[in-house]
Design a protein around this motif. Structure first.
Motif, PDB file in Angstrom:
ATOM      1  N   ALA A 399      -0.972  32.012  38.009  1.00  0.00           N
ATOM      2  CA  ALA A 399      -0.813  32.621  39.330  1.00  0.00           C
ATOM      3  C   ALA A 399      -2.057  32.378  40.172  1.00  0.00           C
ATOM      4  CB  ALA A 399      -0.539  34.125  39.185  1.00  0.00           C
ATOM      5  N   LEU A 400      -3.237  32.458  39.550  1.00  0.00           N
ATOM      6  CA  LEU A 400      -4.487  32.237  40.282  1.00  0.00           C
ATOM      7  C   LEU A 400      -4.580  30.793  40.775  1.00  0.00           C
ATOM      8  CD1 LEU A 400      -6.944  34.288  38.013  1.00  0.00           C
ATOM      9  CD2 LEU A 400      -6.268  34.826  40.367  1.00  0.00           C
ATOM     10  N   ILE A 401      -4.039  29.859  39.973  1.00  0.00           N
ATOM     11  CA  ILE A 401      -4.013  28.458  40.412  1.00  0.00           C
ATOM     12  C   ILE A 401      -3.049  28.324  41.590  1.00  0.00           C
ATOM     13  CG2 ILE A 401      -3.413  26.087  39.782  1.00  0.00           C
ATOM     14  CD1 ILE A 401      -4.149  26.810  36.894  1.00  0.00           C
ATOM     15  N   ALA A 402      -1.872  28.939  41.439  1.00  0.00           N
ATOM     16  CA  ALA A 402      -0.832  28.821  42.466  1.00  0.00           C
ATOM     17  C   ALA A 402      -1.300  29.388  43.798  1.00  0.00           C
ATOM     18  CB  ALA A 402       0.441  29.522  41.995  1.00  0.00           C
ATOM     19  N   ASN A 407      -9.071  26.140  40.690  1.00  0.00           N
ATOM     20  CA  ASN A 407      -8.567  24.793  40.464  1.00  0.00           C
ATOM     21  C   ASN A 407      -8.427  24.606  38.952  1.00  0.00           C
ATOM     22  OD1 ASN A 407     -11.127  24.403  39.487  1.00  0.00           O
ATOM     23  ND2 ASN A 407     -11.815  23.136  41.207  1.00  0.00           N
ATOM     24  N   ASP A 408      -7.973  23.437  38.560  1.00  0.00           N
ATOM     25  CA  ASP A 408      -7.699  23.211  37.148  1.00  0.00           C
ATOM     26  C   ASP A 408      -8.946  23.364  36.288  1.00  0.00           C
ATOM     27  OD1 ASP A 408      -5.102  22.522  36.084  1.00  0.00           O
ATOM     28  OD2 ASP A 408      -6.238  21.000  34.967  1.00  0.00           O
ATOM     29  N   LYS A 409     -10.037  22.878  36.822  1.00  0.00           N
ATOM     30  CA  LYS A 409     -11.289  22.901  36.063  1.00  0.00           C
ATOM     31  C   LYS A 409     -11.762  24.340  35.844  1.00  0.00           C
ATOM     32  CE  LYS A 409     -15.644  20.464  35.994  1.00  0.00           C
ATOM     33  NZ  LYS A 409     -16.546  19.577  36.703  1.00  0.00           N
ATOM     34  N   LEU A 410     -11.694  25.138  36.913  1.00  0.00           N
ATOM     35  CA  LEU A 410     -12.112  26.545  36.785  1.00  0.00           C
ATOM     36  C   LEU A 410     -11.149  27.292  35.874  1.00  0.00           C
ATOM     37  CD1 LEU A 410     -13.152  27.469  40.427  1.00  0.00           C
ATOM     38  CD2 LEU A 410     -14.611  26.897  38.491  1.00  0.00           C
ATOM     39  N   ALA A 411      -9.860  26.983  36.019  1.00  0.00           N
ATOM     40  CA  ALA A 411      -8.856  27.668  35.207  1.00  0.00           C
ATOM     41  C   ALA A 411      -9.143  27.440  33.723  1.00  0.00           C
ATOM     42  CB  ALA A 411      -7.463  27.169  35.567  1.00  0.00           C
ATOM     43  N   ASN A 438     -13.596  27.474  48.951  1.00  0.00           N
ATOM     44  CA  ASN A 438     -12.708  26.766  49.860  1.00  0.00           C
ATOM     45  C   ASN A 438     -12.820  27.266  51.292  1.00  0.00           C
ATOM     46  OD1 ASN A 438     -11.478  29.187  49.589  1.00  0.00           O
ATOM     47  ND2 ASN A 438      -9.506  28.391  48.848  1.00  0.00           N
ATOM     48  N   ASP A 439     -13.770  28.236  51.509  1.00  0.00           N
ATOM     49  CA  ASP A 439     -13.905  28.625  52.917  1.00  0.00           C
ATOM     50  C   ASP A 439     -14.780  27.574  53.594  1.00  0.00           C
ATOM     51  OD1 ASP A 439     -16.800  30.303  53.397  1.00  0.00           O
ATOM     52  OD2 ASP A 439     -16.085  30.001  51.321  1.00  0.00           O
ATOM     53  N   ASP A 440     -14.434  27.260  54.810  1.00  0.00           N
ATOM     54  CA  ASP A 440     -15.014  26.103  55.467  1.00  0.00           C
ATOM     55  C   ASP A 440     -16.512  26.222  55.685  1.00  0.00           C
ATOM     56  OD1 ASP A 440     -12.544  25.172  55.346  1.00  0.00           O
ATOM     57  OD2 ASP A 440     -12.140  25.095  57.505  1.00  0.00           O
ATOM     58  N   ALA A 441     -17.027  27.447  55.836  1.00  0.00           N
ATOM     59  CA  ALA A 441     -18.460  27.614  56.048  1.00  0.00           C
ATOM     60  C   ALA A 441     -19.253  27.149  54.829  1.00  0.00           C
ATOM     61  CB  ALA A 441     -18.774  29.080  56.368  1.00  0.00           C
ATOM     62  N   LYS A 481     -21.109  23.406  41.233  1.00  0.00           N
ATOM     63  CA  LYS A 481     -20.820  23.651  39.807  1.00  0.00           C
ATOM     64  C   LYS A 481     -19.316  23.650  39.537  1.00  0.00           C
ATOM     65  CE  LYS A 481     -25.006  26.241  38.724  1.00  0.00           C
ATOM     66  NZ  LYS A 481     -25.567  26.680  40.040  1.00  0.00           N
ATOM     67  N   GLY A 482     -18.639  22.707  40.167  1.00  0.00           N
ATOM     68  CA  GLY A 482     -17.206  22.546  39.902  1.00  0.00           C
ATOM     69  C   GLY A 482     -16.321  23.543  40.616  1.00  0.00           C
ATOM     70  N   GLN A 483     -16.904  24.372  41.461  1.00  0.00           N
ATOM     71  CA  GLN A 483     -16.108  25.436  42.062  1.00  0.00           C
ATOM     72  C   GLN A 483     -15.517  25.069  43.425  1.00  0.00           C
ATOM     73  OE1 GLN A 483     -18.976  28.681  40.005  1.00  0.00           O
ATOM     74  NE2 GLN A 483     -17.668  29.487  41.607  1.00  0.00           N
ATOM     75  N   ALA A 484     -15.737  23.851  43.854  1.00  0.00           N
ATOM     76  CA  ALA A 484     -15.199  23.466  45.169  1.00  0.00           C
ATOM     77  C   ALA A 484     -13.704  23.173  45.081  1.00  0.00           C
ATOM     78  CB  ALA A 484     -15.939  22.242  45.678  1.00  0.00           C
ATOM     79  N   ASP A 485     -13.023  23.497  46.141  1.00  0.00           N
ATOM     80  CA  ASP A 485     -11.609  23.131  46.249  1.00  0.00           C
ATOM     81  C   ASP A 485     -11.586  21.672  46.703  1.00  0.00           C
ATOM     82  OD1 ASP A 485      -9.044  22.627  47.049  1.00  0.00           O
ATOM     83  OD2 ASP A 485      -8.789  24.537  48.095  1.00  0.00           O
ATOM     84  N   ALA A 486     -11.263  20.785  45.789  1.00  0.00           N
ATOM     85  CA  ALA A 486     -11.399  19.355  46.036  1.00  0.00           C
ATOM     86  C   ALA A 486     -10.558  18.893  47.224  1.00  0.00           C
ATOM     87  CB  ALA A 486     -11.029  18.574  44.782  1.00  0.00           C
ATOM     88  N   LYS A 487      -9.368  19.450  47.345  1.00  0.00           N
ATOM     89  CA  LYS A 487      -8.464  19.046  48.427  1.00  0.00           C
ATOM     90  C   LYS A 487      -9.059  19.370  49.804  1.00  0.00           C
ATOM     91  CE  LYS A 487      -3.705  19.554  47.214  1.00  0.00           C
ATOM     92  NZ  LYS A 487      -2.724  20.620  47.131  1.00  0.00           N
TER      93      LYS A 487
END
Lengths: 498, 99
Positions: A399-402, A407-411, A438-441, A481-487
């Motif tokens: 659900a957190l991914i959805a 993201n997959d890596k954090l999950a 994933n917030d733009d700032a 540290k892998g926490q960025a929303d790649a998209k």
């Protein structure tokens, strides 16, 4: 043992001999009480805290049959396409061993409640019909601990300790007819049979049939013969208690017996012990003959005569056959044959089913149970159910991914944390600070840094080389540290450079 | 005619892990034969029209609901045992299982 080096390969063994197998599977029923008394069957209680005069075999005590156990036995029999006896009795099986305080086990002998059925199993797309000789009711024995010898074995022990909590728990023993299938698939057919039986038992809801807890135990009989010759002498390998071991034990016994016969020896009818670590069997006791048990009808229990109306009522409660259910679920989940087989072989069918029922996608559920969870369960030598993560946890991760929080890596890190005992998915997210940036700032700053650090890459992207975007995303991932929303990061890069 | 042979008694003794001397086997075979002979007298009065039976009561399907009852306390259970250790019944060495 040095014998091992002399063993022929499986292929060499079956080039000369044909195996005949017979499987005996004991299923511990999930009833609340024992077979013949009202003692609880709950697992894990203090030793000898779940006993009474009946299951301790004290003088004057009298057994009374558990109705649900009989119903379960009949339902198992019907699901295995057996005939149900119109009249049958219990018998006393007498033997000299302290695991039953009565000095006999109450079982069924020549009058099983269910007999003459079959079950179909599929191996590599080919269906084999396994004949069922009988399914009968009996009771489990107590648990023994052998003290004073090496590695807890009887041999060399000074004395033994008995816990009778398990003594009297209802068991159904299911015995096949001789299984004669092409030699090359014999071990796989044995495994497929036990797998299918376990699923059937679970679908019936009569037991969880967890082999690692001893709720389902398998003895494998194997003999060899030359083509068209009469059956050879068989051995019975006891307590083969995982699906993989069933296949390995049968394979080993075929090779061992081939070596003995080829070198002019004879096979002794005996029980053999299976050793999970070495993948070998070793000689146990020479098997007692049936007459040594001096069976006789149990005088303290009256016969069971299931009325045909009752049997029909129970027949109406049978679940969808496992093969039909699998085909239906496979279609609903959109899995390939191979994917479905992986799920079934991993024993994850009901876990995936439950996870999907809670709202996760089928693909997501499969990915976690057969991936990260299976890996950790395997490392620890436990079942998927005992790996330390629940259906609700896996559903929550999905659900957190959805919703875009992971993201997959954090999950993956969240699942790792749950499996490591760090709490629920939400607790792991909070404790480890695993939030998708994933917030733009926040993300924008990382994007600007990455562009500034690699001006040559930025130039390529400006020139239309979109393949270069990956290099910047890699830098952003590293910085966050892998926490960025790649998209989102990709979108922001393109916004700035196009 | 004896209904149990000396060899059968020796076989039973082996199953029970009893080390019986030859004179003990003779003695027990004789005694067991007498007991079996006494029981066998019943078969003399059973006519052909009396079917063998295992139960005196004309009952079937005596069942119990699957409802837990209170068990005996472990202390009481083990207190009645000749020997106990670690909450378990302690029994002498088990003979001849692996050999």
């Amino acid at each position: 043992m040095t014998v091992t080096t002399a063993l022929p390969s499986f292929d060499e063994a079956i080039a000369t001999y044909e195996p005949v197998m017979g499987m005996e599977v004991h299923v511990e029923l999930g009833t609340a009480t024992k077979m013949f008394c009202g003692c609880s069957t709950a697992f894990g209680a203090e030793p000898n805290s779940q006993t009474c005069p009946t299951c301790l075999g004290l003088p004057g005590s009298l057994p009374v049959v558990n109705k649900i156990a009989v119903e379960s036995a009949i339902r198992i029999g019907l699901a295995l396409n057996c005939s149900i006896a119109e009249w049958c009795r219990f018998a006393r099986k007498n033997y000299f061993y302290p695991d039953m305080p009565k000095n006999f086990q109450t079982s069924q002998y020549d009058e099983p409640i269910a007999f003459d059925g079959y079950m179909d199993v599929t191996v590599d797309g080919v269906e084999y019909r396994i004949g069922i000789e009988r399914a009968h009711m009996e009771e489990d024995t107590g648990k023994s601990l052998h003290v004073g010898g090496a590695t807890g074995r009887i041999h060399g022990a000074s004395h033994s300790l008995l816990d009778y909590n398990r003594s009297g728990i209802p068991l159904i023993e299911i015995v096949t007819k001789p299984i004669e299938v092409p030699a090359e698939v014999a071990p796989a057919v044995a495994r497929a049979y036990v797998t299918e039986l376990r699923e059937l038992i679970r679908a019936l809801g009569v037991s969880e049939a967890r082999m690692e807890l001893g709720q389902m135990r398998c003895d494998a009989n194997v003999s060899l013969r030359l083509p068209d010759a009469p059956f050879g002498t068989r051995t019975e390998t006891k307590n083969v208690n995982s699906l993989r071991s069933v296949e390995r034990a049968v394979t080993y016994e075929i090779r061992r017996q081939a070596a003995v016969i080829s070198s002019g020896g004879t096979i002794v009818q005996e029980t053999r012990h299976w050793h999970e670590d070495t993948g070998e069997t070793t000689s146990g006791r020479v098997k007692e003959e049936a007459e040594d048990y001096r069976y006789f009808p149990e005088p303290d229990l009256v016969p069971i005569a299931p009325a045909r109306e009752w049997v029909d009522e129970l027949r109406a409660t049978l679940p969808e056959p496992p093969a039909v259910r699998r085909a239906r679920l496979q279609e609903a989940w959109g899995f390939t044959d191979l994917e479905m087989r992986d799920v079934v072989n991993a024993g994850a069918l009901s876990l995936v089913f439950d996870t999907v029922a809670e709202g996760a996608s089928a693909g997501g559920a499969k990915k976690w149970w057969l991936g990260e969870v299976a890996r950790v369960a395997n490392e620890r030598g436990v079942s998927l159910e005992d790996a330390g993560i629940s259906v609700a946890d896996v559903t929550r991760v999905e659900a957190l991914i959805a919703e875009g929080s992971l993201n997959d890596k954090l999950a993956r890190q969240v699942v790792e944390g749950v499996l490591a005992g760090e709490g629920t998915p939400d607790e792991v997210v909070a404790a480890r600070g695993l939030v998708l940036v994933n917030d733009d700032a926040a993300l924008g700053a990382a994007v600007d840094d990455a562009i500034a650090a690699q001006p040559d890459v930025a130039e390529k992207i400006r020139g239309g080389n979109l393949g270069a975007v990956g290099a910047l995303i890699g830098a952003i991932m590293k910085a966050t540290k892998g926490q960025a929303d790649a998209k989102r990061a990709r979108a922001l890069i393109l916004e700035r450079l196009q | 005619m004896p209904s149990i042979s000396r060899e059968e008694v020796a076989h039973l003794a082996r199953l029970a892990r009893l080390d019986l001397a030859p004179d003990e086997l003779d003695h027990l075979a004789g005694q067991l034969d007498q007991i079996l002979g006494a029981v066998a007298q019943v078969t003399e009065v059973a006519a052909d029209d009396i079917p063998p039976t295992s139960h005196a009561l004309p009952l079937t399907n005596v069942f119990r609901e699957d409802e837990p009852k209170v068990c005996l306390p472990a202390e009481a259970v083990l207190g009645a045992a000749p020997a106990a250790e670690d909450g378990r019944f302690r029994v002498p060495q088990i003979l001849g299982e692996e050999g």
